[in-house]
Design a protein around this motif. Structure first.
Motif, PDB file in Angstrom:
ATOM      1  N   SER A 183       0.819  -1.216   0.000  1.00  0.00           N
ATOM      2  CA  SER A 183       0.000   0.000   0.000  1.00  0.00           C
ATOM      3  C   SER A 183       0.848   1.258   0.000  1.00  0.00           C
ATOM      4  O   SER A 183       0.324   2.362  -0.122  1.00  0.00           O
ATOM      5  CB  SER A 183      -0.926  -0.002   1.224  1.00  0.00           C
ATOM      6  N   VAL A 184       2.171   1.096   0.104  1.00  0.00           N
ATOM      7  CA  VAL A 184       3.078   2.239   0.132  1.00  0.00           C
ATOM      8  C   VAL A 184       3.776   2.344  -1.222  1.00  0.00           C
ATOM      9  O   VAL A 184       4.381   1.379  -1.698  1.00  0.00           O
ATOM     10  CB  VAL A 184       4.129   2.081   1.257  1.00  0.00           C
ATOM     11  N   ALA A 185       3.697   3.511  -1.840  1.00  0.00           N
ATOM     12  CA  ALA A 185       4.343   3.710  -3.134  1.00  0.00           C
ATOM     13  C   ALA A 185       5.859   3.573  -2.994  1.00  0.00           C
ATOM     14  O   ALA A 185       6.458   4.055  -2.039  1.00  0.00           O
ATOM     15  CB  ALA A 185       4.001   5.090  -3.677  1.00  0.00           C
ATOM     16  N   ASN A 202      13.300 -10.694   6.301  1.00  0.00           N
ATOM     17  CA  ASN A 202      12.893 -11.381   7.524  1.00  0.00           C
ATOM     18  C   ASN A 202      12.381 -12.745   7.124  1.00  0.00           C
ATOM     19  O   ASN A 202      11.318 -12.855   6.512  1.00  0.00           O
ATOM     20  CB  ASN A 202      11.809 -10.598   8.261  1.00  0.00           C
ATOM     21  N   SER A 203      13.158 -13.771   7.412  1.00  0.00           N
ATOM     22  CA  SER A 203      12.824 -15.144   7.060  1.00  0.00           C
ATOM     23  C   SER A 203      12.630 -15.274   5.560  1.00  0.00           C
ATOM     24  O   SER A 203      13.589 -15.232   4.809  1.00  0.00           O
ATOM     25  CB  SER A 203      11.618 -15.623   7.846  1.00  0.00           C
ATOM     26  N   ASN A 204      11.397 -15.400   5.079  1.00  0.00           N
ATOM     27  CA  ASN A 204      11.155 -15.579   3.658  1.00  0.00           C
ATOM     28  C   ASN A 204      10.501 -14.363   2.998  1.00  0.00           C
ATOM     29  O   ASN A 204      10.012 -14.454   1.880  1.00  0.00           O
ATOM     30  CB  ASN A 204      10.276 -16.813   3.418  1.00  0.00           C
ATOM     31  N   VAL A 205      10.501 -13.224   3.665  1.00  0.00           N
ATOM     32  CA  VAL A 205       9.909 -11.990   3.136  1.00  0.00           C
ATOM     33  C   VAL A 205      11.014 -10.982   2.854  1.00  0.00           C
ATOM     34  O   VAL A 205      11.854 -10.702   3.716  1.00  0.00           O
ATOM     35  CB  VAL A 205       8.877 -11.391   4.116  1.00  0.00           C
ATOM     36  N   ILE A 206      11.009 -10.437   1.644  1.00  0.00           N
ATOM     37  CA  ILE A 206      12.002  -9.455   1.225  1.00  0.00           C
ATOM     38  C   ILE A 206      11.256  -8.183   0.856  1.00  0.00           C
ATOM     39  O   ILE A 206      10.374  -8.195  -0.011  1.00  0.00           O
ATOM     40  CB  ILE A 206      12.800  -9.975   0.019  1.00  0.00           C
ATOM     41  N   THR A 207      11.595  -7.073   1.517  1.00  0.00           N
ATOM     42  CA  THR A 207      10.957  -5.790   1.264  1.00  0.00           C
ATOM     43  C   THR A 207      12.013  -4.833   0.730  1.00  0.00           C
ATOM     44  O   THR A 207      13.076  -4.685   1.336  1.00  0.00           O
ATOM     45  CB  THR A 207      10.334  -5.220   2.553  1.00  0.00           C
ATOM     46  N   ILE A 208      11.721  -4.201  -0.399  1.00  0.00           N
ATOM     47  CA  ILE A 208      12.687  -3.329  -1.058  1.00  0.00           C
ATOM     48  C   ILE A 208      12.068  -1.954  -1.242  1.00  0.00           C
ATOM     49  O   ILE A 208      10.963  -1.831  -1.778  1.00  0.00           O
ATOM     50  CB  ILE A 208      13.091  -3.906  -2.425  1.00  0.00           C
ATOM     51  N   ASN A 209      12.777  -0.919  -0.801  1.00  0.00           N
ATOM     52  CA  ASN A 209      12.364   0.462  -1.047  1.00  0.00           C
ATOM     53  C   ASN A 209      13.053   0.922  -2.328  1.00  0.00           C
ATOM     54  O   ASN A 209      14.273   0.861  -2.429  1.00  0.00           O
ATOM     55  CB  ASN A 209      12.749   1.378   0.106  1.00  0.00           C
TER      56      ASN A 209
END
Length: 106
Positions: A13-15, A65-72
């Motif tokens: 939900s975040v651009a 975090n474990s199996n989640v990858i978040t990229i800005n």
């Protein structure tokens, strides 16, 4: 040859934020945050993945975090190749790459 990683891009939900879920844990139970590519002294799979992601233009920060990858991502950056980069993390021999031979092995 290697272990292909299944990658699913999840909506955010975040651009400018791109989120991926993969079929294996990359950090164990810990969090890893990168503001830039880690140096060569860091040699865990999550460090190598961060280096490969920062090789793409527009990647500002990476959180795993474990199996989640978040990229800005920076504004207007292309995120299309990120999924392939994550999916090929454990693929060691690509087409056209010669497999090393060990002398004396039949």
């Amino acid at each position: 040859m290697g272990q292909p990683v299944t990658v699913v891009q999840k909506p955010s939900s975040v651009a400018g934020v791109v989120r991926f879920e993969i079929n294996r844990s990359i950090t164990g139970m810990g969090h890893e945050r990168y503001g830039g590519a880690p140096g060569p002294e860091y040699d865990r799979p999550c460090d190598e993945l961060a280096r490969r992601l920062f090789a793409h233009s527009g990647v500002e920060t990476v959180h795993m975090n474990s199996n989640v990858i978040t990229i800005n991502m920076s504004h207007g950056a292309d995120e299309s190749a990120l999924s392939d980069t994550i999916g090929s993390l454990f693929t060691y021999y690509h087409p056209g790459v010669e497999v090393p031979a060990v002398d004396g092995v039949a």
